[in-house]
Design an enzyme around this catalytic site. Structure first.
Site, short mmCIF file in Angstrom:
data_model
loop_
_atom_site.label_atom_id
_atom_site.label_comp_id
_atom_site.label_asym_id
_atom_site.label_seq_id
_atom_site.Cartn_x
_atom_site.Cartn_y
_atom_site.Cartn_z
CG ASP A 22 30.55 27.57 60.91
OD1 ASP A 22 30.86 27.41 62.18
OD2 ASP A 22 30.37 28.55 60.36
CG ASP A 70 32.76 32.50 56.40
OD1 ASP A 70 32.98 33.83 56.74
OD2 ASP A 70 32.28 31.87 57.20
CG HIS A 122 30.26 37.53 54.85
ND1 HIS A 122 31.72 37.55 54.50
CD2 HIS A 122 29.85 38.48 53.93
CE1 HIS A 122 32.08 38.43 53.66
NE2 HIS A 122 31.46 39.05 53.30
CB CYS A 123 29.55 32.71 59.28
SG CYS A 123 29.23 31.60 60.35
N PRO A 124 26.41 32.61 58.38
CG PRO A 124 24.43 31.95 59.45
CD PRO A 124 25.22 33.10 59.09
#
Length: 87
Positions: free
Chosen positions: A53, A47, A20-22
Site C-alpha cells: 500500500d 500490517d 489494520h489496512c487501510p
C-alpha cells in the site's frame, strides 16, 4: 540496508503498529499533510498489507519513498514530502 536507513533522520515518526489496512496508509497521508515540503516521515507498521500500500501510494503521488525495510514484525518506511505539495 539497515546502515542506509539509520542515516535517515525523520522529522516525524508515525507509529501505526497494531492498525489494520487501510489505517496505516491513511495515518501516513494525514501525517504527510502536516509536514512541510522536503520533510521526512518515518512510518512504523505491523500490517503486512502496508508493504504494498505505501509503495503504491508513493508511486501514485508526488511523495518519495526514500527507503523501506522489515525488522522482525515491524515494517519501516521513510517518505519524503514532495516539494510544492501543500501542507
Amino acid at each position: 540496508m539497515v546502515e542506509q536507513t539509520t542515516r535517515l533522520q525523520p522529522d516525524t515518526v508515525l507509529d501505526a503498529c497494531g492498525l489494520h489496512c487501510p489505517l496505516p496508509l491513511l495515518k501516513a497521508k494525514q501525517a504527510l499533510a502536516g509536514l512541510a515540503a522536503g520533510e521526512l516521515l518515518e512510518v512504523r507498521a505491523t500490517d503486512a498489507g502496508s508493504w504494498r500500500d505505501i509503495e503504491a501510494f508513493a508511486e501514485q503521488s508526488a511523495h518519495h519513498l526514500e527507503a523501506r525495510e522489515q525488522r522482525g514484525d515491524i515494517y519501516h518506511y521513510w517518505l519524503r514530502k514532495a516539494e510544492g505539495e501543500r501542507s
